[in-house]
Design a protein around this motif. Structure first.
Motif, PDB file in Angstrom:
ATOM      1  N   ALA A 113       9.113   7.182  -4.813  1.00  0.00           N
ATOM      2  CA  ALA A 113       8.468   5.981  -5.341  1.00  0.00           C
ATOM      3  C   ALA A 113       8.351   6.063  -6.855  1.00  0.00           C
ATOM      4  O   ALA A 113       8.657   5.105  -7.563  1.00  0.00           O
ATOM      5  N   VAL A 114       7.914   7.218  -7.365  1.00  0.00           N
ATOM      6  CA  VAL A 114       7.781   7.403  -8.809  1.00  0.00           C
ATOM      7  C   VAL A 114       7.710   8.902  -9.089  1.00  0.00           C
ATOM      8  O   VAL A 114       7.224   9.679  -8.268  1.00  0.00           O
ATOM      9  N   ILE A 115       8.227   9.304 -10.264  1.00  0.00           N
ATOM     10  CA  ILE A 115       8.154  10.696 -10.722  1.00  0.00           C
ATOM     11  C   ILE A 115       7.592  10.651 -12.140  1.00  0.00           C
ATOM     12  O   ILE A 115       8.061   9.858 -12.974  1.00  0.00           O
ATOM     13  N   TYR A 116       6.592  11.499 -12.412  1.00  0.00           N
ATOM     14  CA  TYR A 116       6.008  11.475 -13.736  1.00  0.00           C
ATOM     15  C   TYR A 116       5.561  12.869 -14.157  1.00  0.00           C
ATOM     16  O   TYR A 116       5.370  13.757 -13.315  1.00  0.00           O
ATOM     17  N   VAL A 127       4.388  18.304 -13.122  1.00  0.00           N
ATOM     18  CA  VAL A 127       5.318  17.261 -12.712  1.00  0.00           C
ATOM     19  C   VAL A 127       4.927  16.801 -11.317  1.00  0.00           C
ATOM     20  O   VAL A 127       4.603  17.620 -10.454  1.00  0.00           O
ATOM     21  N   VAL A 128       4.909  15.486 -11.089  1.00  0.00           N
ATOM     22  CA  VAL A 128       4.415  14.905  -9.831  1.00  0.00           C
ATOM     23  C   VAL A 128       5.489  13.989  -9.259  1.00  0.00           C
ATOM     24  O   VAL A 128       6.099  13.204  -9.989  1.00  0.00           O
ATOM     25  N   VAL A 129       5.698  14.109  -7.941  1.00  0.00           N
ATOM     26  CA  VAL A 129       6.599  13.214  -7.204  1.00  0.00           C
ATOM     27  C   VAL A 129       5.773  12.490  -6.153  1.00  0.00           C
ATOM     28  O   VAL A 129       5.070  13.128  -5.357  1.00  0.00           O
ATOM     29  N   LYS A 130       5.833  11.153  -6.153  1.00  0.00           N
ATOM     30  CA  LYS A 130       5.096  10.359  -5.164  1.00  0.00           C
ATOM     31  C   LYS A 130       6.060   9.856  -4.098  1.00  0.00           C
ATOM     32  O   LYS A 130       7.101   9.281  -4.417  1.00  0.00           O
ATOM     33  N   ILE A 131       5.688  10.088  -2.838  1.00  0.00           N
ATOM     34  CA  ILE A 131       6.489   9.636  -1.694  1.00  0.00           C
ATOM     35  C   ILE A 131       5.730   8.515  -0.994  1.00  0.00           C
ATOM     36  O   ILE A 131       4.546   8.675  -0.661  1.00  0.00           O
ATOM     37  N   GLU A 132       6.392   7.387  -0.756  1.00  0.00           N
ATOM     38  CA  GLU A 132       5.811   6.301   0.036  1.00  0.00           C
ATOM     39  C   GLU A 132       6.542   6.203   1.368  1.00  0.00           C
ATOM     40  O   GLU A 132       7.722   6.543   1.464  1.00  0.00           O
ATOM     41  N   PHE A 133       5.849   5.747   2.361  1.00  0.00           N
ATOM     42  CA  PHE A 133       6.361   5.778   3.727  1.00  0.00           C
ATOM     43  C   PHE A 133       6.594   4.382   4.291  1.00  0.00           C
ATOM     44  O   PHE A 133       6.485   4.170   5.512  1.00  0.00           O
ATOM     45  N   GLU A 134       6.895   3.409   3.428  1.00  0.00           N
ATOM     46  CA  GLU A 134       7.097   2.044   3.928  1.00  0.00           C
ATOM     47  C   GLU A 134       8.294   1.971   4.870  1.00  0.00           C
ATOM     48  O   GLU A 134       8.264   1.258   5.873  1.00  0.00           O
ATOM     49  N   GLY A 135       9.381   2.702   4.557  1.00  0.00           N
ATOM     50  CA  GLY A 135      10.538   2.680   5.452  1.00  0.00           C
ATOM     51  C   GLY A 135      10.216   3.257   6.808  1.00  0.00           C
ATOM     52  O   GLY A 135      10.638   2.737   7.854  1.00  0.00           O
TER      53      GLY A 135
END
Length: 626
Positions: A116-119, A186-194
């Motif tokens: 979803a986003v990496i920051y 460093v952060v990675v956000k995972i979304e589970f809409e799929g």
């Protein structure tokens, strides 16, 4: 002589005939109802047991799929934390050009991995770079020092947290990693809409809870951040302070176990709609403190089995009662006949004595005939069993042969993209050494597309094993031709064969399965290259023609020796080939694929020399007016 006694008197002596018939009818109806009720209860238990087995299998699949989705992203923070540029950005006073470059790279990585986003966050909690830096709701410049995943990464090197985004307002799993010695994260956000969309399509209710019993991911959006058990005030205060779930009230999920029923049965509320009965199962998700719950609807499956059992039991019991009544009537009539015959018995006895010898001889012959018929029946049954055994063996042999044909074709088709991948990889290495990074990246993207192609072929093999029917959907014809030419272009150039193709009308789409139609086109092009090789001015061309009605024809022409009549008659037969090293499966499988897509595949001789293979397909709806 004895008095003739009626059958009704023997069944219910002392009662009038009409009353006896009513009693028999009432008893039969009672027996039918009782049998139906018992059968319905038994069918309900069987249906629930079968539903539980099915739900448990589905639960294991859902856990595996969700675990795979999470593992796919788990190593991404570690890899990004080791990147020198990202470490430099997290340090003091990074250059603006470097920050812009890192933003672009993070956006590319997020798009490629589905994140979803990496920051990147500095040690003071301020976001310095993000994949959504160009968006209106960019994370750049925002303070996330209050987030537990940030504090965990600084303290332990890595952290994770499921929470509602304070900027995006979308829930997801945050995976964090400390960056070297700079103190950044460093952060990675995972979304589970799929995943949630796939769950909704399955028809079952599916949701995931954490160790506190709070729903994190769910097929029904109304269940988000509901709870399976009461959350105390201290925990609610900690959740609000960490802004984990925004202003969510953390109300209880309307899931109520059914007392006295089978284990796992519950009722789930649906707002204004009536609550429905479900089978509730859950299992842990390995590597986390989460649990995945499935709510499988019970009503339709159980009701269907119950009604079927009622009908079958009612029919069976009714037929049994009818049979008993029929046998009773026959017995009654037999007694009447015996009573009437008693007066003539003496006369018959005299006749019997005179014919005793004749009957004895006839009886002996009858026994011999019965014995002969028994032997014949035994031989017939043995022959029938042998035929059934041979039929099963032939069916098994047919399945193995068909699977062997398809597996050989898959190996043949996979070798083509593998050769192209090798060629692209060699070219990319040369381009990198020459400093032509953009062209090398295009080769890398092409390798990715060919890898997807191989994945599609293996999915076809699995689909064949499941005997699933091929899908028909609109696919761009230009894309099918481009992907097919891409696989054979290197071979044509190496062999010195001119390869050309007409461009179809812009936006023209046909009905079919894109990867399987590409497989057909690649097979036809490979055959055309084989035929044209070695000739004078060899050439292979593709022509696209409109046909009457909503159809389009794709013709593959070569300058080879052509197709004599004898070969055309059997060119699509399985195991027929004119090549010394061929299997004779490619064209047979190709015709099957085209026919599955609603089209037709034919072969003819080109009057100008060579052969023409013509594939006709239906245009997608809405293409006629183009």
């Amino acid at each position: 002589m004895s008095r003739i006694v009626s059958g009704d008197e023997g069944t219910f002596p002392g009662l009038p005939n009409r009353q006896r018939r009513r009693l028999v009818l009432v008893a039969s109806l009672t027996l039918v109802l009782l049998a139906s009720w018992l059968a319905g209860r038994a069918a309900e238990r069987w249906a629930l047991a079968d539903l539980r087995r099915t739900a448990q299998a589905a639960l294991a699949l859902q856990v595996g799929a969700l675990r795979a989705e999470m593992q796919k992203q788990a190593s991404l923070p570690l890899a990004l934390a080791a990147d020198p540029e990202i470490a430099a950005v997290a340090g003091p006073a990074p250059a603006a050009e470097m920050v812009a470059r890192v933003n672009a790279r993070l956006a590319q990585v997020a798009a490629a991995t589905g994140s979803a986003v990496i920051y990147v966050i500095r040690h003071d909690g301020i976001t310095i770079a993000a994949s959504n830096a160009e968006d209106e709701r960019s994370f750049v410049g925002r303070n996330y020092s209050f987030r537990p995943y940030f504090r965990q990464a600084l303290a332990d090197g890595a952290g994770s947290q499921f929470a509602l985004g304070t900027v995006s307002g979308r829930a997801g799993l945050y995976l964090s990693r400390r960056i070297g010695e700079t103190g950044g994260v460093v952060v990675v956000k995972i979304e589970f809409e799929g995943v949630e969309a796939a769950w909704r399509q399955s028809g079952d209710g599916v949701f995931v809870v954490d160790a506190r019993g709070i729903v994190l991911v769910a097929s029904d959006p109304a269940w988000h951040f509901a709870t399976l058990r009461q959350i105390d005030e201290d925990e609610r205060r900690r959740i609000r302070e960490a802004l984990e779930f925004g202003e969510a009230p953390l109300t209880a999920l309307p899931l109520h176990p059914i007392e006295g029923g089978m284990a796992g049965l519950a009722r789930i509320g649906q707002g204004a709609r009536p609550a429905r009965t479900v089978l509730s199962l859950d299992a842990p998700i390995p590597g986390t403190d989460w649990r995945l719950h499935t709510l499988t609807p019970v009503g339709a499956a159980v009701e269907r089995e119950r009604v079927q059992a009622w009908i079958i039991a009612a029919l069976g019991t009714g037929l049994a009662c009818f049979g008993i009544a029929t046998l009773a009537g026959r017995r009654r009539r037999a007694r009447q006949r015996l009573a009437q015959a008693q007066a003539r018995r003496e006369e018959l006895e005299r006749n019997v004595r005179e014919r005793t010898q004749e009957l004895t001889d006839a009886n002996r012959m009858l026994r011999l005939e019965i014995e002969e018929r028994r032997r014949a029946e035994a031989e017939r049954q043995q022959a029938e069993a042998e035929r059934e055994r041979l039929g099963r063996e032939l069916a098994q042999a047919g399945r193995l042969a068909a699977l062997g044909q398809f597996a050989a074709s898959m190996a043949h088709e996979i070798n083509q993209p593998l050769a192209a991948i090798r060629s692209y990889a060699d070219n990319a290495a040369i381009l990198v050494r020459r400093g032509r990074g953009d062209e090398a990246a295009e080769n890398a993207f092409a390798i990715g597309r060919l890898t997807d192609r191989i994945g599609g072929l293996t999915r076809q093999l699995k689909g064949f094993a499941r005997r699933s029917s091929p899908g028909r959907e609109p696919v761009p014809l230009a894309e099918i031709l481009a992907n097919s030419l891409e696989l054979v272009e290197a071979r044509a150039q190496a062999a010195g064969i001119a390869l050309s193709a007409e461009n179809p009308a812009a936006g023209l789409r046909v009905l079919g399965d894109g990867p399987r139609l590409e497989q057909v086109m690649v097979n036809l092009l490979q055959n055309a290259l084989d035929a044209a090789m070695g000739g004078a001015a060899p050439r292979v061309s593709i022509q696209v023609r409109d046909l009457p009605g909503d159809r389009v024809a794709i013709e593959v022409r070569d300058t080879g020796p052509g197709l004599p009549e004898a070969i055309r008659a059997q060119v699509f037969d399985a195991f027929f080939t004119t090549k010394s090293d061929g299997l004779g499966l490619g064209l047979a499988i190709s015709r099957g694929i085209v026919e599955d897509c609603g089209g037709a595949l034919s072969a003819s001789d080109d009057p100008e020399g060579g052969a023409i293979f013509r594939m006709e397909l239906a245009k997608a709806p809405g293409e006629t007016a183009r």
